[in-house]
Design a protein around this motif. Structure first.
Motif, short mmCIF file in Angstrom:
data_model
loop_
_atom_site.label_atom_id
_atom_site.label_comp_id
_atom_site.label_asym_id
_atom_site.label_seq_id
_atom_site.Cartn_x
_atom_site.Cartn_y
_atom_site.Cartn_z
N ASN A 7 -4.34 7.78 11.59
CA ASN A 7 -5.41 6.79 11.41
C ASN A 7 -5.25 5.74 12.51
OD1 ASN A 7 -7.20 4.79 10.58
ND2 ASN A 7 -6.87 5.24 8.41
N ARG A 8 -5.88 5.98 13.65
CA ARG A 8 -5.70 5.12 14.81
C ARG A 8 -6.23 3.71 14.58
NH1 ARG A 8 -5.86 10.25 16.45
NH2 ARG A 8 -4.57 10.87 18.26
N LEU A 9 -7.33 3.61 13.84
CA LEU A 9 -7.89 2.28 13.55
C LEU A 9 -6.91 1.46 12.72
CD1 LEU A 9 -10.22 0.31 13.77
CD2 LEU A 9 -11.25 1.40 11.75
N ALA A 10 -6.23 2.11 11.78
CA ALA A 10 -5.25 1.40 10.95
C ALA A 10 -4.10 0.88 11.79
CB ALA A 10 -4.73 2.32 9.85
N VAL A 11 -3.65 1.69 12.77
CA VAL A 11 -2.57 1.25 13.65
C VAL A 11 -3.01 0.01 14.44
CG1 VAL A 11 -1.17 1.85 15.66
CG2 VAL A 11 -1.53 3.53 13.84
N GLY A 12 -4.22 0.05 14.99
CA GLY A 12 -4.71 -1.09 15.76
C GLY A 12 -4.85 -2.34 14.93
N ILE A 13 -5.42 -2.20 13.72
CA ILE A 13 -5.59 -3.37 12.85
C ILE A 13 -4.24 -3.91 12.40
CG2 ILE A 13 -6.43 -4.11 10.59
CD1 ILE A 13 -8.86 -2.34 11.03
N GLY A 14 -3.28 -3.02 12.21
CA GLY A 14 -1.95 -3.46 11.80
C GLY A 14 -1.26 -4.32 12.83
N MET A 15 -1.70 -4.25 14.09
CA MET A 15 -1.10 -5.04 15.16
C MET A 15 -1.81 -6.38 15.37
SD MET A 15 1.40 -3.16 16.34
CE MET A 15 1.74 -3.84 17.97
N ILE A 16 -2.90 -6.64 14.63
CA ILE A 16 -3.72 -7.83 14.89
C ILE A 16 -3.08 -9.16 14.48
CG2 ILE A 16 -5.82 -9.02 14.11
CD1 ILE A 16 -7.28 -6.39 14.30
N PRO A 17 -2.47 -9.29 13.30
CA PRO A 17 -2.06 -10.64 12.86
C PRO A 17 -1.03 -11.27 13.78
CG PRO A 17 -1.09 -8.95 11.44
CD PRO A 17 -2.08 -8.26 12.32
N ARG A 18 -1.24 -12.53 14.13
CA ARG A 18 -0.32 -13.25 15.01
C ARG A 18 0.72 -14.03 14.20
NH1 ARG A 18 -4.06 -10.25 17.64
NH2 ARG A 18 -3.86 -10.47 19.89
N GLY A 19 0.29 -14.63 13.08
CA GLY A 19 1.24 -15.33 12.21
C GLY A 19 2.05 -16.38 12.95
N GLU A 20 3.30 -16.59 12.50
CA GLU A 20 4.13 -17.63 13.09
C GLU A 20 4.54 -17.32 14.51
OE1 GLU A 20 6.86 -15.55 10.11
OE2 GLU A 20 4.75 -15.62 10.59
N LEU A 24 0.81 -1.21 0.00
CA LEU A 24 0.00 0.00 0.00
C LEU A 24 0.85 1.27 0.00
CD1 LEU A 24 -2.66 -1.08 2.66
CD2 LEU A 24 -2.96 -1.02 0.18
N GLN A 25 2.17 1.13 -0.05
CA GLN A 25 3.11 2.26 0.01
C GLN A 25 2.88 3.08 1.28
OE1 GLN A 25 2.43 4.23 -3.82
NE2 GLN A 25 4.26 3.22 -4.64
N LYS A 26 2.70 2.38 2.40
CA LYS A 26 2.44 3.03 3.67
C LYS A 26 3.54 2.82 4.71
CE LYS A 26 -1.67 4.88 3.00
NZ LYS A 26 -1.96 6.30 3.24
N LEU A 27 4.60 2.14 4.34
CA LEU A 27 5.65 1.89 5.31
C LEU A 27 6.28 3.19 5.82
CD1 LEU A 27 7.56 -1.31 4.11
CD2 LEU A 27 6.55 -0.92 6.35
N SER A 28 6.35 4.20 4.95
CA SER A 28 6.98 5.46 5.34
C SER A 28 5.98 6.46 5.92
CB SER A 28 7.69 6.09 4.13
OG SER A 28 6.77 6.29 3.07
N SER A 29 4.71 6.06 6.05
CA SER A 29 3.71 6.94 6.64
C SER A 29 3.86 6.94 8.16
CB SER A 29 2.30 6.47 6.26
OG SER A 29 2.03 5.22 6.87
N GLU A 30 3.20 7.89 8.83
CA GLU A 30 3.24 7.94 10.28
C GLU A 30 2.70 6.65 10.88
OE1 GLU A 30 4.39 10.19 12.52
OE2 GLU A 30 5.32 11.22 10.82
N GLU A 31 1.56 6.19 10.32
CA GLU A 31 0.98 4.94 10.81
C GLU A 31 1.95 3.77 10.63
OE1 GLU A 31 -2.46 7.55 9.51
OE2 GLU A 31 -0.49 6.98 8.72
N GLY A 32 2.58 3.72 9.46
CA GLY A 32 3.52 2.64 9.18
C GLY A 32 4.69 2.63 10.13
N GLN A 33 5.23 3.82 10.43
CA GLN A 33 6.36 3.91 11.35
C GLN A 33 5.97 3.45 12.75
OE1 GLN A 33 8.61 7.64 11.16
NE2 GLN A 33 7.70 8.05 9.17
N ILE A 34 4.79 3.86 13.19
CA ILE A 34 4.34 3.46 14.53
C ILE A 34 4.11 1.96 14.58
CG2 ILE A 34 2.46 3.65 16.19
CD1 ILE A 34 2.18 6.57 15.35
N ILE A 35 3.45 1.42 13.56
CA ILE A 35 3.15 -0.02 13.54
C ILE A 35 4.42 -0.84 13.56
CG2 ILE A 35 2.21 -1.90 12.14
CD1 ILE A 35 0.06 0.09 11.18
#
Length: 468
Positions: A386-399, A196-207
């Motif tokens: 985008n606080r909701l995006a930050v929260g959702i970005g922390m959801i996946p547990r994966g390996e 999504l080209q969001k790694l350099s966004s504020e949300e991406g940095q926080i996540i």
């Protein structure tokens, strides 16, 4: 002993020596590894083609070849016997073994696969540490730290308290399940953010910053609860000792390791034999893993610390390249073993006795999602985030979540229904997070950019979680 079918002179177990059984144990281990790698590769390839983490394919592949479906690979835990393993039956038929000798082969094969799986998780945590950026951890901002801490405390406390109060789950298993809720798979989120080209966004940095710190906190929590599982009870003094011990060990190992790392590089540079970098690094990783294990912590904490230390040396890139083939060989054994041990029949809704387990699984999924979403709303003083995006970005547990399930399974502290519920939670959170993250960001295109991502993102993209 030749593996010839119908061999008439195969002796009874009383006459079978250890030397005669060893080739059959080796043969059964080879069959098991063939099954493990086929299941991991087929499942991983399928998930990769539908834009899902390949590690989920390895887990599902393990479920298919394990006690839930094909019964190709089973383990003695849970009252399983050699008669339930189709691979052992194959060895029994081709070698003409009697049931008693087949039992000895089954036990030997299971022990070898279990040890390989344990080595796999040690290598995985070493690789995660190696791909992490210690300087980024040290420099992580206050907002990311707040997100990470809440992302550990909220789901852990809610999950543990809810399991004890609502479902009467014993304290130690409840603590272990609550700990599994703390994980965050940085690789899965980073991949979506990059697309999504969001790694350099504020949300991406926080996540990304929060997820890195979250991994460290999660590993400390895992080391503590796994040690508690060995004693079978929770004592405040013991908990304090383990928490302080884990923190002191991790900080101390990193501090001393950074001081000694120049000597390590000099030593490696003076070695002339083949494999000097990878062998020396594994000796260092196994040494720290051994020290962690001897002070009642988990070996994986030492392996992770070793990876963080060596990531600071000039040998990092070379080591990353050389550890990858070893990881490709051993890590799938761990994930497929986790899936093979998981009996999903305990979540069959048609069986009334399973409904409590299904309710527990639903509870864990709800806590896993809400417990991470609230982290975004803990950010203060940054309008426009985008606080909701930050929260959702922390959801996946994966390996990362599967590591918790695997360690809990190996320790025997989790019941079948609770272990299966954790697996369901890991799968659903990992499946749900990427599409929701895309949906949330699709309504907020203002921050999309083609700028290069953070330095950390490069290592994240190539991390074992992103590439497994």
């Amino acid at each position: 002993m030749p593996l010839a079918p119908g061999k008439a002179n195969i002796p009874l177990l009383a006459e079978v020596s250890k030397a005669e059984l060893e080739p059959l144990i080796l043969a059964s281990v080879l069959l098991s590894l063939i099954t493990v790698y086929l299941a991991a590769k087929l499942g991983g390839e399928l998930c990769a083609r539908i834009n899902l983490p390949p590690v989920l394919g390895e887990l599902v592949g393990g479920v298919l070849v394990g006690v839930s479906a094909l019964h190709l690979i089973v383990f003695p835990e849970g009252a399983a016997s050699e008669s339930e393993s189709l691979l052992i039956k194959l060895v029994e038929l081709t070698a003409g073994l009697n049931p008693s000798a087949a039992l000895a082969v089954f036990q030997g094969e299971s022990e070898v696969i279990s040890v390989l799986a344990e080595l796999g998780v040690i290598i995985l945590l070493f690789e995660i540490g190696l791909e992490s950026d210690l300087k980024e951890l040290i420099r992580v901002g206050p907002q990311a730290a707040v997100v990470a801490i809440i992302g550990v405390v909220a789901p852990f406390s809610a999950g543990t308290a809810g399991l004890i109060a609502l479902f009467n789950v014993p304290t130690v298993p409840a603590v272990f399940a609550g700990a599994a809720l703390t994980a965050t798979s940085i690789g899965i989120t980073a991949k979506v953010l990059a697309e999504l080209q969001k790694l350099s966004s504020e949300e991406g940095q926080i996540i990304i910053g929060a997820a890195v710190l979250d991994d460290v906190l999660g590993i400390i929590v895992l080391a503590v609860v796994a040690s508690l599982a060995k004693t079978g009870e929770i004592e405040i003094a013991n908990v304090i000792y383990l928490v302080v011990g884990a923190a002191v060990f991790l900080v101390g190992a990193i501090f001393v390791g950074r001081l000694l790392s120049p000597f390590f590089v000099t030593l490696v540079d003076h070695l002339k034999t083949r494999g000097q970098v990878i062998v020396s690094s594994l000796v260092f990783a196994f040494l720290l893993a051994y020290i962690a294990a001897t002070i009642q912590l988990e070996a994986i904490l030492g392996a992770f610390a070793a990876g963080l230390i060596l990531a600071e040396t000039s040998k990092r890139k070379e080591l990353e390249e050389q550890i990858s083939p070893i990881s490709d060989i051993l890590v799938p054994v761990f994930f497929v073993s986790v899936g093979a041990r998981t009996d999903i029949s305990v979540l069959n809704p048609m069986d009334p006795s399973n409904r409590a387990g299904l309710i527990i699984a639903s509870f864990l999924v709800i806590v896993a999602i809400i417990g991470k979403i609230v982290t975004g709303y803990a950010i203060i003083g940054q309008p426009g985030i985008n606080r909701l995006a930050v929260g959702i970005g922390m959801i996946p547990r994966g390996e990362v979540g599967l590591v918790f399930a695997g360690v809990g399974s190996a320790s025997g502290v989790l019941s079948e229904s609770l272990e299966a519920a954790i697996i369901v939670m890991v799968i659903l959170t990992t499946f749900l997070a990427p599409p929701f993250l895309r949906l949330i960001f699709s309504d907020d295109p203002s921050q999309a950019s083609g700028e290069p991502a953070l330095d950390k993102s490069d290592s994240v993209e190539s991390s074992p979680e992103a590439s497994s």
